[in-house]
Each structure stands twice: as structure tokens, then as C-alpha cells.
Design a protein around this motif. Structure first.
Motif, PDB file in Angstrom:
ATOM      1  N   GLU A   1      14.520   2.463   4.410  1.00 47.09           N
ATOM      2  CA  GLU A   1      13.831   1.481   4.599  1.00 47.09           C
ATOM      3  C   GLU A   1      13.170   0.798   5.765  1.00 47.09           C
ATOM      4  O   GLU A   1      12.062   0.456   5.884  1.00 47.09           O
ATOM      5  CB  GLU A   1      14.509   0.506   3.585  1.00 47.09           C
ATOM      6  N   LEU A   2      14.063   0.538   6.724  1.00 46.15           N
ATOM      7  CA  LEU A   2      13.724   0.075   8.058  1.00 46.15           C
ATOM      8  C   LEU A   2      12.812   0.818   8.932  1.00 46.15           C
ATOM      9  O   LEU A   2      12.026   0.856   9.436  1.00 46.15           O
ATOM     10  CB  LEU A   2      15.007  -0.458   8.779  1.00 46.15           C
ATOM     11  N   ASN A   3      13.601   2.331   8.624  1.00 44.14           N
ATOM     12  CA  ASN A   3      12.579   3.450   9.304  1.00 44.14           C
ATOM     13  C   ASN A   3      11.152   3.436   8.934  1.00 44.14           C
ATOM     14  O   ASN A   3      10.468   3.469   9.591  1.00 44.14           O
ATOM     15  CB  ASN A   3      13.332   4.713   9.204  1.00 44.14           C
ATOM     16  N   GLY A   4      10.920   3.068   7.557  1.00 41.89           N
ATOM     17  CA  GLY A   4       9.815   3.353   7.052  1.00 41.89           C
ATOM     18  C   GLY A   4       8.777   2.258   7.312  1.00 41.89           C
ATOM     19  O   GLY A   4       7.850   2.310   7.854  1.00 41.89           O
ATOM     20  N   ARG A   5       9.604   1.136   7.374  1.00 37.28           N
ATOM     21  CA  ARG A   5       8.806  -0.123   7.886  1.00 37.28           C
ATOM     22  C   ARG A   5       8.178  -0.032   9.305  1.00 37.28           C
ATOM     23  O   ARG A   5       7.057  -0.447   9.707  1.00 37.28           O
ATOM     24  CB  ARG A   5       9.645  -1.440   7.663  1.00 37.28           C
ATOM     25  N   LEU A   6       9.066   0.438  10.067  1.00 40.15           N
ATOM     26  CA  LEU A   6       8.700   0.580  11.457  1.00 40.15           C
ATOM     27  C   LEU A   6       7.749   1.719  11.518  1.00 40.15           C
ATOM     28  O   LEU A   6       6.886   1.653  12.747  1.00 40.15           O
ATOM     29  CB  LEU A   6      10.088   1.134  12.388  1.00 40.15           C
TER      30      LEU A   6
ATOM     31  N   TYR B   1       0.909  -1.270   0.035  1.00 37.02           N
ATOM     32  CA  TYR B   1       0.083   0.031   0.001  1.00 37.02           C
ATOM     33  C   TYR B   1       0.970   1.194   0.033  1.00 37.02           C
ATOM     34  O   TYR B   1       0.557   2.170  -0.280  1.00 37.02           O
ATOM     35  CB  TYR B   1      -0.893  -0.034   1.040  1.00 37.02           C
ATOM     36  N   PHE B   2       1.902   1.263   0.529  1.00 33.50           N
ATOM     37  CA  PHE B   2       2.797   2.301   0.455  1.00 33.50           C
ATOM     38  C   PHE B   2       3.432   2.728  -0.856  1.00 33.50           C
ATOM     39  O   PHE B   2       3.404   3.824  -1.273  1.00 33.50           O
ATOM     40  CB  PHE B   2       3.947   2.054   1.365  1.00 33.50           C
ATOM     41  N   LEU B   3       3.752   1.467  -1.582  1.00 27.57           N
ATOM     42  CA  LEU B   3       4.135   1.862  -2.857  1.00 27.57           C
ATOM     43  C   LEU B   3       3.132   2.188  -3.953  1.00 27.57           C
ATOM     44  O   LEU B   3       3.075   2.873  -4.821  1.00 27.57           O
ATOM     45  CB  LEU B   3       4.609   0.339  -3.617  1.00 27.57           C
ATOM     46  N   LYS B   4       1.702   1.847  -3.389  1.00 22.58           N
ATOM     47  CA  LYS B   4       0.511   2.387  -4.308  1.00 22.58           C
ATOM     48  C   LYS B   4       0.406   3.878  -4.051  1.00 22.58           C
ATOM     49  O   LYS B   4       0.041   4.444  -5.025  1.00 22.58           O
ATOM     50  CB  LYS B   4      -0.584   1.403  -3.827  1.00 22.58           C
ATOM     51  N   ARG B   5       0.537   4.288  -2.823  1.00 21.53           N
ATOM     52  CA  ARG B   5       0.327   5.538  -2.384  1.00 21.53           C
ATOM     53  C   ARG B   5       1.388   6.439  -3.043  1.00 21.53           C
ATOM     54  O   ARG B   5       1.197   7.559  -3.696  1.00 21.53           O
ATOM     55  CB  ARG B   5       0.309   5.795  -0.970  1.00 21.53           C
ATOM     56  N   ARG B   6       2.801   5.917  -3.393  1.00 19.75           N
ATOM     57  CA  ARG B   6       3.692   6.785  -4.007  1.00 19.75           C
ATOM     58  C   ARG B   6       3.375   6.687  -5.511  1.00 19.75           C
ATOM     59  O   ARG B   6       3.766   7.776  -6.076  1.00 19.75           O
ATOM     60  CB  ARG B   6       5.029   5.835  -3.786  1.00 19.75           C
ATOM     61  N   ARG B   7       2.700   5.687  -6.041  1.00 19.71           N
ATOM     62  CA  ARG B   7       2.440   5.920  -7.495  1.00 19.71           C
ATOM     63  C   ARG B   7       1.224   7.079  -7.671  1.00 19.71           C
ATOM     64  O   ARG B   7       1.361   7.571  -8.899  1.00 19.71           O
ATOM     65  CB  ARG B   7       1.980   4.328  -8.018  1.00 19.71           C
ATOM     66  N   ILE B   8       0.409   6.851  -6.901  1.00 20.59           N
ATOM     67  CA  ILE B   8      -0.599   7.883  -6.966  1.00 20.59           C
ATOM     68  C   ILE B   8      -0.264   9.283  -6.803  1.00 20.59           C
ATOM     69  O   ILE B   8      -0.586  10.130  -7.654  1.00 20.59           O
ATOM     70  CB  ILE B   8      -1.789   7.490  -5.741  1.00 20.59           C
ATOM     71  N   GLN B   9       0.704   9.432  -5.656  1.00 18.29           N
ATOM     72  CA  GLN B   9       1.451  10.995  -5.617  1.00 18.29           C
ATOM     73  C   GLN B   9       2.090  11.374  -6.769  1.00 18.29           C
ATOM     74  O   GLN B   9       2.172  12.522  -7.108  1.00 18.29           O
ATOM     75  CB  GLN B   9       2.100  10.935  -4.402  1.00 18.29           C
ATOM     76  N   SER B  10       2.630  10.312  -7.655  1.00 16.30           N
ATOM     77  CA  SER B  10       3.629  10.692  -8.541  1.00 16.30           C
ATOM     78  C   SER B  10       2.977  10.711  -9.969  1.00 16.30           C
ATOM     79  O   SER B  10       3.446  11.523 -10.715  1.00 16.30           O
ATOM     80  CB  SER B  10       4.836   9.975  -8.761  1.00 16.30           C
ATOM     81  N   LYS B  11       1.821   9.960 -10.108  1.00 20.76           N
ATOM     82  CA  LYS B  11       1.292  10.027 -11.496  1.00 20.76           C
ATOM     83  C   LYS B  11      -0.004  10.574 -11.571  1.00 20.76           C
ATOM     84  O   LYS B  11      -0.361  10.829 -12.733  1.00 20.76           O
ATOM     85  CB  LYS B  11       1.250   8.399 -11.786  1.00 20.76           C
ATOM     86  N   VAL B  12      -0.945  10.623 -10.656  1.00 21.65           N
ATOM     87  CA  VAL B  12      -2.296  11.042 -10.611  1.00 21.65           C
ATOM     88  C   VAL B  12      -1.948  12.701 -10.396  1.00 21.65           C
ATOM     89  O   VAL B  12      -1.661  13.268  -9.544  1.00 21.65           O
ATOM     90  CB  VAL B  12      -3.302  10.441  -9.502  1.00 21.65           C
ATOM     91  N   ARG B  13      -2.590  13.417 -11.596  1.00 17.52           N
ATOM     92  CA  ARG B  13      -2.794  14.867 -11.509  1.00 17.52           C
ATOM     93  C   ARG B  13      -4.254  15.154 -11.053  1.00 17.52           C
ATOM     94  O   ARG B  13      -5.202  14.453 -11.070  1.00 17.52           O
ATOM     95  CB  ARG B  13      -2.857  15.212 -12.785  1.00 17.52           C
ATOM     96  N   GLY B  14      -4.214  16.141 -10.239  1.00 21.01           N
ATOM     97  CA  GLY B  14      -5.466  16.873  -9.464  1.00 21.01           C
ATOM     98  C   GLY B  14      -5.379  16.729  -8.179  1.00 21.01           C
ATOM     99  O   GLY B  14      -5.573  15.400  -7.782  1.00 21.01           O
TER     100      GLY B  14
END
Length: 406
Positions: free
Chosen positions: A292-297, A221-234
Motif C-alpha cells: 500500500e505504501l509502495n503504491g502510494r509513493l 483513480y487507482f481503484l477506478k482503474r482497477r475496476r476497469i481492468q477487472s470488469k470491462v471486456r474488450g
């Protein structure tokens, strides 16, 4: 027998289908004035660094009473509490360099309701809320089978929430006093070791695992949110998509938590244990060596699972204890010596002294069991002078030469 309080929050959706327009306009007026009051108090708190809601009340209560003469006075008191809470959270975030703004702003459509500001009829599923001019409005609450459990509980404060889609929700805090059995020295325990992708539980007799895969779910879900933030306009579309997947992620993880808690409590009842032992985890998530570890925690909500298991255990009449988890995954449960990673498997640990080779989750569960008896039971026994003689370790050897006692 010890008595403890269990607090739960129930969310009700308010049925606005048959509500008069005058009642709806009164609700919107209440939200607008409450938001205005809280933001004014936040400006005062930010300018004068006030963190106490008592000081906020002393500073602005009479002025706000004159400005809003028909508003019940307790709304002003709860607004002061709300503003003080927001400002203290803002200061904590600022100390961690998470927030770069100069001051907090209250944008949420939420009202804190003191228990004297509303009445709850659980039998008829109605809520009666105080509004302007000393009047009360009645709202019908939509309910399901889940809400039946709250009929025997008393209610405390509540929160009235207005969603962006126009739906109105009432979140009510219920509490219940439960009697817990007294724990003796021979009480049987079940210890729980929480990991990122698995929950291990058991004692010296058995150890079982519940696969949660939480780390994998969170990362996807973290990677999915990253893709939304980078590719979705509006911004509006992006916000709605992020909110959608954030809610979906939490519902998925929460379902896993409840399933795990149900399985553990069922095993406790089956084995006749009286105590559930968990780790008193204190993980500082600011910096753990890598991004990476900091984000996972940061994404791992282990404390939330412990809260769910704790309140469900108490509702079933079980005691919950916490122990220090330091070095429980790499200490030999037989001799107490340090263990090293084994070459025979990724999660296997091998003792340097006695040669025991075991899965690290099994090692942690057994060590947590031993530590519970050491921290909560042995302290009572050690006060007796008859038990102050040196004791051998789990392999039958003394930690120091016997000749030193002569």
C-alpha cells in the motif's frame, strides 16, 4: 547577478482543416519512415548493447542515407538519439525487473525535430517543417491566451506527435535567460514542505498550509482503474477508458499544483522574501515496507510540483535552493533534540527535552529554514576564524561542557 535558464514546453494543436491531401500524405509518410528507422536502430542497439547515439550514427548513418535518399539527413541523426534514449530507458526498467520483454519496440507516433528541421513563426502562429526532397510544408497552429507568454522566448527542439484520433500536435521547447538577485546573509526565505495531502510553507514567523488531497485523489483513480481492468471486456474499450481517466487524473492534480505554486509565490512577494527553499527529496520507490505504501509513493509526483514551483519562481526573479530534508519532521526547532509523536493529536510532535509540542508540518518548515541558513549561509561565515568559537544551541546551552575548552 546570477543568470539561469528556464525551459518550458508549449503544446500546439495543428489545424488540419484546410490542409491539402498531398501535405497530409507527406506527413504520414514522414511518420512511417521515422518509425521504421527507429525500430531498425533499436534492433541494432539491442543486439549489440549500444547505448550511445554516436555509435548508432557511425554504424547505420550511411546505410540509412542510401535507403532514404530524399529524407533530410538530420531526421536520421535525431532517430539515432531517439533510439538510444528508448534503449537506455528499457535497460533501466529491466534492471528494476519492471520490464520482462527481450527488447524495446517503438510504437509511438512521435518525431523528434531538431531546430534546423523546422521554423516557428510565433507572430503568425505557423510552423514550417522540412520534408522529403528538400521541400518545406507550412502548418497553422491553434493557440490561446496561454501561448502568448512564449512570444518573448527563443525556441529549441520540438516533437511532432500524431494521436490515435488523427489529431496532430507540435510540442515546442522554449527557453529564456532570467536574472536572479544575489542572495545575502540577511535574505528572507520561504521554505516549502511537500507532503502527500498538504503543502506547508513559511518560515520562523509564520506557517501556512495548502490542502492538496493528492493522496486521496490518486487512490480513488487507482481503484477506478482497477475496476476497469477487472470488469470491462474488450481491450480497445479498456484502453480508451484507462487513457481517459489517466488524463483526467493528471489534469486535476496539475491544476492543484499550479494553484499551490501561485499561492506560494504570491506570499513570497507579499513578505518580501528572495529565496524559496525546498527539500532535496530522494525517495526510493522500489520497496518501502508494504504494498500500500509502495503504491502510494509511486503515484505521488512530488518532484513534478517542485519543478512547476521552481520555474515559476525563477520567472518571477526568485532564487530556489534545495536542502537536505533528513529528520526535519522530528527534530525540535528550538533545542535540536529528537521529538516523539504526541498523544494529543495524530500529527503533533513533542520534544523530549524542552517539551515543545507542535504540528509536524510546522516543525518541518522551521527546521528547513534553519537548515538553509546552516548549509548556504553558515558555510561562508565559518571560513572566518573569528566565528570558529563554539556556539550555544537554540536553548542557550552548549553541546559539550565549557570546561572541555579550558
Amino acid at each position: 547577478m546570477p543568470v539561469e535558464e528556464v525551459r518550458l514546453t508549449a503544446r500546439f494543436k495543428v489545424d488540419l482543416a484546410d490542409v491539402d491531401e498531398s501535405v497530409v500524405s507527406e506527413i504520414y509518410r514522414l511518420f512511417d519512415e521515422y518509425e521504421e528507422i527507429v525500430n531498425g536502430l533499436l534492433e541494432l542497439a539491442t543486439g549489440n548493447h549500444i547505448t550511445s547515439f554516436v555509435e548508432l550514427c557511425h554504424a547505420r548513418y550511411h546505410e540509412l542515407r542510401k535507403r532514404y535518399p530524399t529524407l533530410p539527413s538530420m531526421y536520421i541523426v535525431t532517430a539515432c538519439r531517439h533510439a538510444a534514449s528508448i534503449y537506455k530507458s528499457f535497460m533501466k526498467s529491466r534492471k528494476r525487473s519492471v520490464c520482462e520483454r527481450n527488447g524495446p519496440t517503438f510504437r509511438g507516433r512521435a518525431i523528434w525535430l531538431h531546430k534546423i528541421l523546422f521554423k516557428l513563426d510565433v507572430e503568425g502562429w505557423r510552423a514550417i517543417i522540412a520534408v522529403h526532397g528538400g521541400r518545406w510544408i507550412t502548418l497553422r497552429l491553434l493557440h490561446g491566451e496561454y501561448h502568448e507568454r512564449f512570444k518573448g522566448m527563443e525556441h529549441d527542439e520540438a516533437q511532432l506527435v500524431l494521436r490515435d484520433d488523427g489529431n496532430l500536435h507540435l510540442n515546442v521547447v522554449f527557453f529564456q535567460m532570467v536574472m536572479l538577485p544575489k542572495v545575502g546573509a540577511d535574505a528572507k526565505v520561504i521554505t516549502v514542505d511537500v507532503n502527500e495531502n498538504v503543502i506547508a510553507y513559511g518560515n520562523d514567523d509564520f506557517v501556512e498550509r495548502f490542502e492538496t488531497y493528492e493522496g486521496i485523489i490518486r487512490t480513488r483513480y487507482f481503484l477506478k482503474r482497477r475496476r476497469i481492468q477487472s470488469k470491462v471486456r474488450g481491450r480497445e474499450l479498456q484502453r480508451r477508458l484507462l487513457e481517459k481517466y489517466r488524463g483526467r487524473e493528471w489534469r486535476r492534480v496539475r491544476e492543484i499544483y499550479y494553484k499551490a505554486a501561485k499561492e506560494i509565490i504570491g506570499k513570497v512577494k507579499e513578505t518580501g522574501a528572495a529565496v524559496i527553499v525546498m527539500e532535496d527529496l530522494e525517495i526510493h520507490k522500489e520497496y518501502m515496507g508494504s504494498e500500500e505504501l509502495n503504491g502510494r509513493l509511486h503515484r505521488w509526483s512530488y518532484r513534478r510540483f517542485q519543478q512547476i514551483l521552481e520555474y515559476q519562481a525563477k520567472l518571477h526573479g526568485l532564487n530556489v535552493k534545495y536542502v537536505d530534508p533528513a529528520y526535519t519532521s522530528r527534530t525540535c526547532p528550538l533545542c535540536g533534540n529528537e521529538m516523539d509523536p504526541s498523544r494529543n493529536g495524530r500529527r503533533l510532535m513533542r520534544c523530549r527535552r524542552c517539551g515543545l509540542e507542535e504540528d509536524r508540518d510546522v516543525v518541518a518548515v522551521k527546521n528547513l529554514t534553519h537548515r538553509y541558513y546552516e548549509e548556504h549561509i553558515s558555510t561562508k561565515i565559518s571560513q572566518n576564524p573569528l566565528f570558529n568559537a563554539p556556539m550555544p544551541d537554540r536553548c542557550g546551552e552548549f553541546a559539550f561542557p565549557l570546561k572541555a575548552l579550558q
